[in-house]
Design an enzyme around this catalytic site. Structure first.
Site, PDB file in Angstrom:
ATOM      1  N   ASP A  83       4.627   7.263  -1.226  1.00 20.69           N
ATOM      2  CA  ASP A  83       3.900   8.313  -1.944  1.00 20.69           C
ATOM      3  C   ASP A  83       2.585   7.744  -2.477  1.00 20.69           C
ATOM      4  OD1 ASP A  83       4.617   6.818  -4.254  1.00 20.69           O
ATOM      5  OD2 ASP A  83       6.488   7.954  -4.411  1.00 20.69           O
ATOM      6  N   ASP A  85      -0.160   7.773  -5.725  1.00 15.76           N
ATOM      7  CA  ASP A  85      -0.393   8.127  -7.123  1.00 15.76           C
ATOM      8  C   ASP A  85      -1.891   8.092  -7.391  1.00 15.76           C
ATOM      9  OD1 ASP A  85       2.472   8.054  -7.857  1.00 15.76           O
ATOM     10  OD2 ASP A  85       2.267   5.938  -7.338  1.00 15.76           O
ATOM     11  N   ASP A 164       2.533  -2.005 -14.917  1.00 19.20           N
ATOM     12  CA  ASP A 164       3.574  -3.026 -15.002  1.00 19.20           C
ATOM     13  C   ASP A 164       3.182  -4.358 -14.360  1.00 19.20           C
ATOM     14  OD1 ASP A 164       3.727  -1.818 -12.501  1.00 19.20           O
ATOM     15  OD2 ASP A 164       5.848  -1.286 -12.642  1.00 19.20           O
TER      16      ASP A 164
HETATM   17  P1  ATP Z   1       7.114   2.819  -5.056  1.00 16.37           P
HETATM   18  O1  ATP Z   1       6.599   4.239  -5.206  1.00 16.37           O
HETATM   19  O2  ATP Z   1       6.849   2.193  -3.740  1.00 16.37           O
HETATM   20  O3  ATP Z   1       8.489   2.651  -5.535  1.00 16.37           O
HETATM   21  P2  ATP Z   1       5.162   2.322  -7.080  1.00 16.37           P
HETATM   22  O4  ATP Z   1       4.505   1.048  -7.501  1.00 16.37           O
HETATM   23  O5  ATP Z   1       4.252   3.394  -6.570  1.00 16.37           O
HETATM   24  O6  ATP Z   1       6.250   1.914  -6.047  1.00 16.37           O
HETATM   25  P3  ATP Z   1       6.039   4.263  -8.991  1.00 16.37           P
HETATM   26  O7  ATP Z   1       7.331   4.311  -9.711  1.00 16.37           O
HETATM   27  O8  ATP Z   1       5.706   5.331  -8.023  1.00 16.37           O
HETATM   28  O9  ATP Z   1       5.978   2.840  -8.297  1.00 16.37           O
HETATM   29  O10 ATP Z   1       4.899   4.154 -10.097  1.00 16.37           O
HETATM   30  C1  ATP Z   1       3.519   4.268  -9.792  1.00 16.37           C
HETATM   31  C2  ATP Z   1       2.721   3.269 -10.597  1.00 16.37           C
HETATM   32  O11 ATP Z   1       2.862   3.548 -11.994  1.00 16.37           O
HETATM   33  C3  ATP Z   1       3.167   1.818 -10.458  1.00 16.37           C
HETATM   34  O12 ATP Z   1       2.588   1.201  -9.346  1.00 16.37           O
HETATM   35  C4  ATP Z   1       2.680   1.218 -11.761  1.00 16.37           C
HETATM   36  O13 ATP Z   1       1.309   0.960 -11.723  1.00 16.37           O
HETATM   37  C5  ATP Z   1       2.914   2.348 -12.743  1.00 16.37           C
HETATM   38  N1  ATP Z   1       4.252   2.260 -13.378  1.00 16.37           N
HETATM   39  C6  ATP Z   1       5.397   2.834 -12.950  1.00 16.37           C
HETATM   40  N2  ATP Z   1       6.421   2.560 -13.764  1.00 16.37           N
HETATM   41  C7  ATP Z   1       5.925   1.789 -14.738  1.00 16.37           C
HETATM   42  C8  ATP Z   1       6.479   1.191 -15.901  1.00 16.37           C
HETATM   43  N3  ATP Z   1       7.771   1.308 -16.179  1.00 16.37           N
HETATM   44  N4  ATP Z   1       5.645   0.476 -16.697  1.00 16.37           N
HETATM   45  C9  ATP Z   1       4.328   0.353 -16.413  1.00 16.37           C
HETATM   46  N5  ATP Z   1       3.753   0.887 -15.343  1.00 16.37           N
HETATM   47  C10 ATP Z   1       4.520   1.598 -14.502  1.00 16.37           C
HETATM   48 MG    MG Z   2       4.743   5.370  -6.059  1.00 18.86          MG
END
Ligand code: ATP
Ligand code: MG
Length: 465
Positions: A83, A85, A164
């Site tokens: 996905d 963001d 994070d």
């Molecule tokens: P994936 O979607 O592949 O699991 P992702 O890195 O995109 O990985 P998401 O859960 O979609 O993870 O979150 C999007 C973004 O938001 C992350 O890349 C990070 O920058 C931020 N993020 C998500 N969860 C947290 C958290 N618990 N604390 C701080 N930042 C976060």
């Molecule tokens: Mg994501």
């Protein structure tokens, strides 16, 4: 292919970084690097049309907007993001005004979901540190340092510091095709490191789920967790007990249904986090009895293979496998001989205990119990039972579970193989397989007992239920 991409990243990042200047803690919060288009491999054609539209419209409305998070990270690594963001300086209300099919979700962390057909783009407003909040109700912390609300808005730089991991805090803009890096994320991608941004203890305390995320990304990307980011995980793991079970359930799905469940499981054990997710399982695995660890690991491995083959995976099966060692343990040494009542009771106990840690929605809980229940029923195949069992909505999953137990080294006296043959035999010829049963150990046809005596006691053999 991934390796080649990493090589090209190493080449381009060497050209721009030289020897990266970092503080003693490995972070230099004031460093802002802009990586121009010719020095990174991200191209607009790999970004979803929905995400590009969102960014374009925000730009037209004179807001800042960047692609951030997993989308940028996975594109840099040559993967396919699941996905995209978007981060912007528009507030959730302003975002909502710009997009017809959008809605604001979340309380602890407000974001906007913008829908384009089947695609949902998550749009978040830049966050800032809480010290920057002037006593507003936008931010709140619990006694354990956990953020219970995180809605203080800020600018791009403060947003990067609130994310994070450095590899998740890279911002791409289709305006100039640049990447903005405030946290050394490009260098960490190059060195294959999961590094938490800021002080590790504080950041894990703010949100203990970040410990699970560290493990998940390390497993998924085959990265190491950087030393200082790894150190507090074991001592702080117990903070996960403050996370609501519903959020934990969502995290469990991400851990085990992302195609890297086996590696994730190994890391969860290594970092002593499994016990905070599945305490009864961890206890059973520690006892090291039978083939519990082999079974769970094999289940994870099979899940990964199914995902690779584009086959369906269900949390019901994953939970059935994960909690199977706990169920066996609750039933004691003679678990195979457990009667229906004992089995139901043990299942109930295991589930009740688990629900304090991760919720399990009913739509998965019921099939999970059926998969378990059928483990005692599949050995009893005589007469019309086998045909009837085939019709059971959970037969396929239960049969897979039998195969799983055998793969993990349990001797079920050819049960899996028998059911494989039974399914592939024409109905008219199946009686031959049933006749052979009599000659097999454990397959003897029973003499029918009178109804009054048929109710099994807790120590009845499995085929007496
Ligand atoms: P994936 O979607 O592949 O699991 P992702 O890195 O995109 O990985 P998401 O859960 O979609 O993870 O979150 C999007 C973004 O938001 C992350 O890349 C990070 O920058 C931020 N993020 C998500 N969860 C947290 C958290 N618990 N604390 C701080 N930042 C976060
Ligand atoms: Mg994501």
């Amino acid at each position: 292919m991934l390796k080649n991409h990493v090589k090209s990243i190493v080449a381009f990042s060497k050209s721009i970084f030289g020897s990266p200047s970092r503080s003693a803690t490995g972070r230099n919060p004031d460093s802002h690097r802009i990586i121009p288009r010719e020095q990174h491999p991200i191209s607009r054609k790999n970004i979803s049309a929905g995400a590009l539209k969102v960014i374009k419209r925000l730009h037209e409305a004179r807001f800042e907007a960047f692609l951030v998070g997993g989308g940028v990270r996975d594109l840099l690594l040559g993967g396919h993001p699941k996905d995209f963001d978007v981060a912007t300086d528009a507030t959730p209300e302003q975002i909502k005004e710009l997009f017809r099919s959008s809605r604001i979700i979340g309380r602890r962390f407000r974001i906007v979901h913008v829908r384009f057909g089947r695609e949902i783009i998550e749009v978040t407003t830049f966050r800032a540190h809480h010290e920057d909040a002037s006593g507003q109700h936008e931010a709140a912390k619990s006694d354990h340092g956990m953020l219970t609300r995180d809605n203080v808005y800020g600018d791009l730089q403060s947003d990067a510091a609130r994310r994070d991991f450095s590899i998740n805090a890279l911002y791409y803009t289709p305006k100039g095709f640049n990447i903005h890096d405030y946290t050394g994320g490009m260098a960490d991608i190059q060195q294959r490191l999961v590094r938490i941004i800021g002080d590790p203890q504080t950041r894990y305390k703010e949100d203990p789920v970040r410990m699970l995320r560290a493990v998940r990304f390390a497993a998924k990307l085959d990265f190491s967790i950087e030393t200082a980011s790894a150190a507090p995980i074991r001592p702080l793991g117990e903070l996960l007990r403050h996370i609501p079970p519903a959020r934990m359930f969502e995290e469990v799905l991400k851990l085990f249904m992302g195609g890297h469940a086996a590696a994730t499981f190994d890391l969860l054990r290594e970092y002593e986090l499994l016990g905070h997710l599945f305490p009864a399982t961890e206890a059973a695995l520690r006892q090291g009895e039978g083939n519990a660890a082999a079974l769970v690991r094999q289940a994870m491995h099979n899940t990964d293979r199914r995902i690779r083959d584009d086959k369906r995976v269900t949390p019901a099966f994953i939970y059935a496998a994960m909690l199977w060692p706990a169920l066996q343990r609750a039933l004691g040494q003679d678990w195979r001989q457990a009667g229906a009542e004992a089995q139901q009771q043990a299942a109930q106990t295991v589930i009740q205990q688990q629900l304090a840690h991760t919720s399990i929605p009913k739509r998965f809980l019921i099939p999970m119990r059926e998969i378990w229940d059928l483990q005692w029923r599949l050995p009893r195949r005589q007469g019309k039972r086998a045909e009837r069992l085939l019709e059971h909505p959970r037969f396929r999953a239960a049969y897979d579970f039998v195969l799983l137990r055998e793969q993990a080294g349990e001797d079920l006296q050819g049960l899996g193989d028998w059911w494989t043959r039974f399914q592939s035999t024409k109905p008219a010829e199946r009686h031959k397989l049933l006749e052979q049963l009599g000659a097999q150990p454990g397959g003897k046809p029973r003499r029918r007992r009178r109804k009054s005596a048929a109710k099994p006691g807790p120590h009845s053999p499995p085929d007496a239920r």
